[in-house]
Design a protein around this motif. Sequence first.
Motif, PDB file in Angstrom:
ATOM      1  N   GLY A 269      43.746  81.612  59.460  1.00 55.69           N
ATOM      2  CA  GLY A 269      43.313  82.719  58.623  1.00 55.69           C
ATOM      3  C   GLY A 269      43.904  84.039  59.058  1.00 55.69           C
ATOM      4  O   GLY A 269      44.396  84.821  58.239  1.00 55.69           O
ATOM      5  N   PHE A 270      43.860  84.307  60.377  1.00 54.21           N
ATOM      6  CA  PHE A 270      44.229  85.627  60.882  1.00 54.21           C
ATOM      7  C   PHE A 270      45.140  85.544  62.103  1.00 54.21           C
ATOM      8  O   PHE A 270      45.183  86.460  62.912  1.00 54.21           O
ATOM      9  CB  PHE A 270      42.971  86.421  61.222  1.00 54.21           C
ATOM     10  N   GLY A 271      45.876  84.447  62.263  1.00 51.54           N
ATOM     11  CA  GLY A 271      46.786  84.318  63.385  1.00 51.54           C
ATOM     12  C   GLY A 271      46.100  83.803  64.629  1.00 51.54           C
ATOM     13  O   GLY A 271      44.920  83.430  64.622  1.00 51.54           O
ATOM     14  N   THR A 272      46.843  83.795  65.723  1.00 56.54           N
ATOM     15  CA  THR A 272      46.357  83.182  66.962  1.00 56.54           C
ATOM     16  C   THR A 272      46.121  84.201  68.071  1.00 56.54           C
ATOM     17  O   THR A 272      45.850  83.824  69.207  1.00 56.54           O
ATOM     18  CB  THR A 272      47.352  82.121  67.455  1.00 56.54           C
ATOM     19  N   ALA A 273      46.211  85.472  67.764  1.00 56.41           N
ATOM     20  CA  ALA A 273      45.961  86.493  68.790  1.00 56.41           C
ATOM     21  C   ALA A 273      44.563  87.073  68.597  1.00 56.41           C
ATOM     22  O   ALA A 273      43.569  86.363  68.756  1.00 56.41           O
ATOM     23  CB  ALA A 273      47.042  87.580  68.708  1.00 56.41           C
ATOM     24  N   GLY A 274      44.450  88.328  68.228  1.00 54.14           N
ATOM     25  CA  GLY A 274      43.135  88.968  68.113  1.00 54.14           C
ATOM     26  C   GLY A 274      42.255  88.422  67.023  1.00 54.14           C
ATOM     27  O   GLY A 274      41.027  88.565  67.074  1.00 54.14           O
ATOM     28  N   GLY A 275      42.850  87.772  66.014  1.00 59.72           N
ATOM     29  CA  GLY A 275      42.060  87.232  64.908  1.00 59.72           C
ATOM     30  C   GLY A 275      41.755  85.763  65.025  1.00 59.72           C
ATOM     31  O   GLY A 275      41.263  85.145  64.075  1.00 59.72           O
ATOM     32  N   ALA A 276      42.024  85.175  66.192  1.00 60.59           N
ATOM     33  CA  ALA A 276      41.891  83.722  66.343  1.00 60.59           C
ATOM     34  C   ALA A 276      40.476  83.226  66.102  1.00 60.59           C
ATOM     35  O   ALA A 276      40.279  82.095  65.633  1.00 60.59           O
ATOM     36  CB  ALA A 276      42.359  83.297  67.735  1.00 60.59           C
TER      37      ALA A 276
ATOM     38  N   LEU B  41      46.849  83.503  56.499  1.00 61.18           N
ATOM     39  CA  LEU B  41      46.483  84.089  55.220  1.00 61.18           C
ATOM     40  C   LEU B  41      46.637  85.610  55.228  1.00 61.18           C
ATOM     41  O   LEU B  41      47.063  86.198  54.229  1.00 61.18           O
ATOM     42  CB  LEU B  41      45.051  83.710  54.845  1.00 61.18           C
ATOM     43  N   MET B  42      46.302  86.252  56.333  1.00 60.94           N
ATOM     44  CA  MET B  42      46.364  87.710  56.378  1.00 60.94           C
ATOM     45  C   MET B  42      47.800  88.202  56.239  1.00 60.94           C
ATOM     46  O   MET B  42      48.072  89.144  55.480  1.00 60.94           O
ATOM     47  CB  MET B  42      45.752  88.217  57.679  1.00 60.94           C
ATOM     48  N   SER B  43      48.725  87.592  56.949  1.00 59.09           N
ATOM     49  CA  SER B  43      50.125  88.006  56.840  1.00 59.09           C
ATOM     50  C   SER B  43      50.675  87.708  55.453  1.00 59.09           C
ATOM     51  O   SER B  43      51.438  88.511  54.888  1.00 59.09           O
ATOM     52  CB  SER B  43      50.968  87.301  57.907  1.00 59.09           C
ATOM     53  N   SER B  44      50.287  86.548  54.892  1.00 53.46           N
ATOM     54  CA  SER B  44      50.724  86.236  53.534  1.00 53.46           C
ATOM     55  C   SER B  44      50.166  87.248  52.544  1.00 53.46           C
ATOM     56  O   SER B  44      50.841  87.627  51.579  1.00 53.46           O
ATOM     57  CB  SER B  44      50.277  84.827  53.153  1.00 53.46           C
ATOM     58  N   ALA B  45      48.941  87.696  52.777  1.00 57.46           N
ATOM     59  CA  ALA B  45      48.333  88.680  51.883  1.00 57.46           C
ATOM     60  C   ALA B  45      49.089  90.001  51.928  1.00 57.46           C
ATOM     61  O   ALA B  45      49.422  90.582  50.890  1.00 57.46           O
ATOM     62  CB  ALA B  45      46.877  88.897  52.271  1.00 57.46           C
ATOM     63  N   LEU B  46      49.365  90.489  53.120  1.00 64.21           N
ATOM     64  CA  LEU B  46      50.043  91.781  53.236  1.00 64.21           C
ATOM     65  C   LEU B  46      51.458  91.709  52.669  1.00 64.21           C
ATOM     66  O   LEU B  46      51.941  92.665  52.043  1.00 64.21           O
ATOM     67  CB  LEU B  46      50.068  92.228  54.698  1.00 64.21           C
ATOM     68  N   SER B  47      52.132  90.585  52.870  1.00 63.68           N
ATOM     69  CA  SER B  47      53.457  90.398  52.273  1.00 63.68           C
ATOM     70  C   SER B  47      53.354  90.269  50.763  1.00 63.68           C
ATOM     71  O   SER B  47      54.151  90.847  50.019  1.00 63.68           O
ATOM     72  CB  SER B  47      54.115  89.149  52.862  1.00 63.68           C
ATOM     73  N   GLY B  48      52.348  89.526  50.302  1.00 68.15           N
ATOM     74  CA  GLY B  48      52.224  89.238  48.881  1.00 68.15           C
ATOM     75  C   GLY B  48      51.762  90.409  48.042  1.00 68.15           C
ATOM     76  O   GLY B  48      51.928  90.400  46.815  1.00 68.15           O
ATOM     77  N   MET B  49      51.190  91.427  48.671  1.00 69.85           N
ATOM     78  CA  MET B  49      50.804  92.618  47.906  1.00 69.85           C
ATOM     79  C   MET B  49      51.973  93.581  47.709  1.00 69.85           C
ATOM     80  O   MET B  49      51.838  94.623  47.070  1.00 69.85           O
ATOM     81  CB  MET B  49      49.615  93.317  48.575  1.00 69.85           C
TER      82      MET B  49
END
Length: 413
Positions: free
Chosen positions: A154-161, A227-235
């Motif tokens: 959903g939010f990557g493997t660092a702070g959003g894991a 999903l978060m990176s796809s969202a920011l790219s997709g907007m």
Amino acid sequence: MTAQTVTADAQAAGQREVSTAMEDAFGRTSRGPLAGVVVADFSRVLAGPYCTMLLADMGATVLKVEGHAGDETRAWKPPVRNGESTYYLSINRNKRSIALDFNNAEDLAAARELAARADVVIENFKPHGLERFGLDYESVRAVNPAVVYASITGFGTAGGASLPGYDLLVQAMSGLMSLTGAPEAPAYRSGVAVFDVMTGLHAAIGILAALNERASSGTGQRIEVNLMSSALSGMVNQTAGYLLSGRVPGRLGNDHPSIFPYGPFPTADGEIVLAIGNDRQFRALCDALGAPRLRDDPRFATAHERSISREALRPLLAGLLSVHSAAEWFEILTAARLPCAPINDVRGGIDFAEQIGLEPVVSVGGGEETLPGIRNPISFSRTPASYDLLPPGLDADRNAILSWLEQSRPGQP
């Protein structure tokens, strides 16, 4: 050798390629571009299963691994067809299912062996969740260095894991909901889990790119999408607009932030969508509406001026459009080669695609047991997608998959 001979030979080779088909270990025959690629699918819900369905349509052998409770979407009802969730049915055709409990030693051994035999492994467990089972990338790569291993979070493997990866949460956190709805209304989510679908597409692109690179290097690699990176790219223009201008976009209802007229407008009996993207189209619209005076109005002469003067232009267009129905305007404006559209419901959308020859509905399965489904959106001139297998019942292919693992072990005759 003449050019004509070369052409004839190439055409003959092309005909042979068209007729060439590959049968996988489970009896499915495909001419698709991914025939022969084995995908171990440890994903569930939407992003991963949508990705693997697209790969399966293109000929890949997709082995869907589920827990004994099954993919969550099997229980997402209504709507249903013959008691089965249409959500599950919509994204799981052309696959085979095996239910494995990773806490069971035999099942875990089968899961590890499947990952070791696969060309592609895809999973959407919580970050690091597969490490204790020896199904994480490093463990799989140690026994299968050619593996293309795709992880969806959903939010990557660092702070959003630690954050749960639900599309709705991403719609909220990414800013999409702040852009959706009328300015005076509450924020709205999209009517479709748009970022799950987008992330599934990004995963498919990454897998195909890695398979292509593997053909020359012989080595696989890990792909990570979230999903978060796809969202920011997709907007796209909305996120870039903020970065480049410092201006935070907000809700505009159905208006476009930069283009006008671009959205629905009232007619005599409903709304029609106009998508007037340049000055030439606007002048043609004025002619089609019988309002040449608008062409010469300096407030509306350019796209920029129309955008900043939209509140003056909006009622003028509404008055002109009020003399005909939406259907009549669609016919008139389409004849003038102007971009416009009626606002259909889902049935109307599928019906329209049929009318214009897109053949959006395919029959999945064969014989008496078939289901309607939406066509894979990619068309290939030589290696078409196919729709052979119905979405599998839970654990329906256990014996066949375990038998294949047994027979494909190194040293087996």
